[in-house]
Design a protein around this motif. Structure first.
Motif, PDB file in Angstrom:
ATOM      1  N   GLY A 139      25.583  42.329  33.025  1.00  0.00           N
ATOM      2  CA  GLY A 139      24.246  42.891  32.990  1.00  0.00           C
ATOM      3  C   GLY A 139      23.219  41.784  32.932  1.00  0.00           C
ATOM      4  O   GLY A 139      23.455  40.677  33.411  1.00  0.00           O
ATOM      5  N   THR A 140      22.088  42.058  32.326  1.00  0.00           N
ATOM      6  CA  THR A 140      21.008  41.076  32.243  1.00  0.00           C
ATOM      7  C   THR A 140      20.713  40.732  30.783  1.00  0.00           C
ATOM      8  O   THR A 140      21.083  41.468  29.866  1.00  0.00           O
ATOM      9  CB  THR A 140      19.721  41.608  32.904  1.00  0.00           C
ATOM     10  N   GLY A 141      20.025  39.603  30.597  1.00  0.00           N
ATOM     11  CA  GLY A 141      19.622  39.196  29.257  1.00  0.00           C
ATOM     12  C   GLY A 141      20.773  38.629  28.444  1.00  0.00           C
ATOM     13  O   GLY A 141      21.937  38.645  28.858  1.00  0.00           O
ATOM     14  N   MET A 142      20.430  38.122  27.245  1.00  0.00           N
ATOM     15  CA  MET A 142      21.446  37.515  26.384  1.00  0.00           C
ATOM     16  C   MET A 142      22.434  38.543  25.844  1.00  0.00           C
ATOM     17  O   MET A 142      23.483  38.183  25.320  1.00  0.00           O
ATOM     18  CB  MET A 142      20.773  36.789  25.231  1.00  0.00           C
ATOM     19  N   GLY A 143      22.122  39.819  25.975  1.00  0.00           N
ATOM     20  CA  GLY A 143      23.043  40.841  25.499  1.00  0.00           C
ATOM     21  C   GLY A 143      24.120  41.201  26.509  1.00  0.00           C
ATOM     22  O   GLY A 143      25.017  41.996  26.211  1.00  0.00           O
ATOM     23  N   ALA A 144      24.054  40.605  27.700  1.00  0.00           N
ATOM     24  CA  ALA A 144      25.055  40.914  28.724  1.00  0.00           C
ATOM     25  C   ALA A 144      26.418  40.359  28.337  1.00  0.00           C
ATOM     26  O   ALA A 144      26.521  39.356  27.636  1.00  0.00           O
ATOM     27  CB  ALA A 144      24.620  40.324  30.067  1.00  0.00           C
ATOM     28  N   ARG A 145      27.480  41.023  28.796  1.00  0.00           N
ATOM     29  CA  ARG A 145      28.831  40.508  28.557  1.00  0.00           C
ATOM     30  C   ARG A 145      29.130  39.459  29.615  1.00  0.00           C
ATOM     31  O   ARG A 145      28.924  39.668  30.798  1.00  0.00           O
ATOM     32  CB  ARG A 145      29.869  41.636  28.633  1.00  0.00           C
ATOM     33  N   PHE A 146      29.647  38.318  29.178  1.00  0.00           N
ATOM     34  CA  PHE A 146      29.940  37.217  30.083  1.00  0.00           C
ATOM     35  C   PHE A 146      31.443  37.099  30.307  1.00  0.00           C
ATOM     36  O   PHE A 146      32.225  37.132  29.351  1.00  0.00           O
ATOM     37  CB  PHE A 146      29.438  35.884  29.515  1.00  0.00           C
ATOM     38  N   GLY A 147      31.829  36.904  31.562  1.00  0.00           N
ATOM     39  CA  GLY A 147      33.230  36.622  31.855  1.00  0.00           C
ATOM     40  C   GLY A 147      34.123  37.765  31.450  1.00  0.00           C
ATOM     41  O   GLY A 147      33.877  38.930  31.743  1.00  0.00           O
ATOM     42  N   SER A 148      35.159  37.436  30.697  1.00  0.00           N
ATOM     43  CA  SER A 148      36.173  38.419  30.350  1.00  0.00           C
ATOM     44  C   SER A 148      36.684  38.154  28.948  1.00  0.00           C
ATOM     45  O   SER A 148      36.628  37.042  28.453  1.00  0.00           O
ATOM     46  CB  SER A 148      37.340  38.338  31.344  1.00  0.00           C
ATOM     47  N   SER A 149      37.162  39.207  28.295  1.00  0.00           N
ATOM     48  CA  SER A 149      37.788  39.030  26.985  1.00  0.00           C
ATOM     49  C   SER A 149      39.169  38.408  27.123  1.00  0.00           C
ATOM     50  O   SER A 149      39.778  38.004  26.152  1.00  0.00           O
ATOM     51  CB  SER A 149      37.892  40.381  26.262  1.00  0.00           C
ATOM     52  N   THR A 150      39.664  38.344  28.353  1.00  0.00           N
ATOM     53  CA  THR A 150      40.971  37.719  28.609  1.00  0.00           C
ATOM     54  C   THR A 150      40.762  36.234  28.879  1.00  0.00           C
ATOM     55  O   THR A 150      40.004  35.860  29.769  1.00  0.00           O
ATOM     56  CB  THR A 150      41.652  38.364  29.834  1.00  0.00           C
ATOM     57  N   PRO A 151      41.411  35.344  28.140  1.00  0.00           N
ATOM     58  CA  PRO A 151      41.225  33.905  28.352  1.00  0.00           C
ATOM     59  C   PRO A 151      41.618  33.490  29.766  1.00  0.00           C
ATOM     60  O   PRO A 151      42.513  34.065  30.371  1.00  0.00           O
ATOM     61  CB  PRO A 151      42.162  33.272  27.313  1.00  0.00           C
TER      62      PRO A 151
END
Length: 229
Positions: free
Chosen positions: A117-129
């Protein structure tokens, strides 16, 4: 960076053009004879590769972690100083610059990482390493895509290869908020960032998401340019 890293890079033919057609042993010998890590040119060359996306392809070892940025966030006064140096620019370019600078030290790197999404609240990448043990970060193109979308609502490609059809501009036409690449736009293996003008020493400054530091601000080896304005 260790000598192993540079040896691996050389063995896989990641080296300056003047090393072409030299044997592996000759390449290592020349590197050492010409100063090795005391030779500023080769140190800068090695750092450029280390900071780019090259590690994901060539296996250059990096610290495992959870995707945090090693760089510290910029203070309000530091951001203001950069903006004052930049001077009068369009509102859209200013929005891009401010948003990107506020992300420095707060966004980690993950190979292939994009924002949901947008902004600092967006989820980045993946929870999977990823294969290096990192998670929840952005890669260089994902960072630029997220900044443009968050700052001015414009969607740009989420991969460096996606810019192959965009017309390039000259260095003399480069303006604040434009995009730079290490290699020709559209190349499969590349690194990209957002231009922030010249520093007091006359060096180009950029904000980008590097493999070693996450979102960071400073100089870089960007040589090809695109304007999305």
């Amino acid at each position: 960076i260790t000598l192993y890293d540079i040896e691996y890079a050389i063995e896989n033919r990641i080296y300056p053009a003047d090393w072409e057609n030299k044997s592996y042993a000759d390449q290592i010998r020349r590197f050492m004879e010409q100063g090795g890590w005391d030779n500023e040119m080769y140190v800068e060359w090695a750092r450029n590769y280390y900071d780019g996306d090259w590690y994901g392809i060539y296996g250059i070892d990096v610290e495992k972690g959870c995707g945090f940025s090693k760089g510290r966030p910029l203070t309000d006064s530091e951001i203001k100083e950069i903006l004052d140096r930049i001077g009068d620019i369009t509102e859209a370019r200013k929005e891009i610059v401010e948003f990107a600078l506020n992300a420095v030290g707060k966004v980690g790197y993950q190979y292939g990482g994009k924002a949901s999404g947008t902004g600092m609240g967006a989820r980045f990448g993946s929870s999977t390493p990823d294969e290096k043990g990192r998670r929840n970060g952005l890669d260089c193109s994902g960072f630029v895509q997220w900044v443009y979308r968050s700052a001015i609502g414009v969607s740009v490609p989420g991969s460096t290869a996606g810019y192959s059809g965009y017309p390039r501009i000259s260095k003399g036409s480069l303006k604040i908020g434009d995009i730079g690449f290490y290699e020709v736009p559209g190349s499969e293996d590349n690194h990209m960032g957002i231009y922030l003008g010249m520093d007091s020493s006359g060096n180009e400054t950029w904000v980008h998401c590097s493999g070693s530091s996450g979102a960071t601000y400073g100089t870089g080896n960007f040589k090809y340019y695109i304007s999305l304005f």
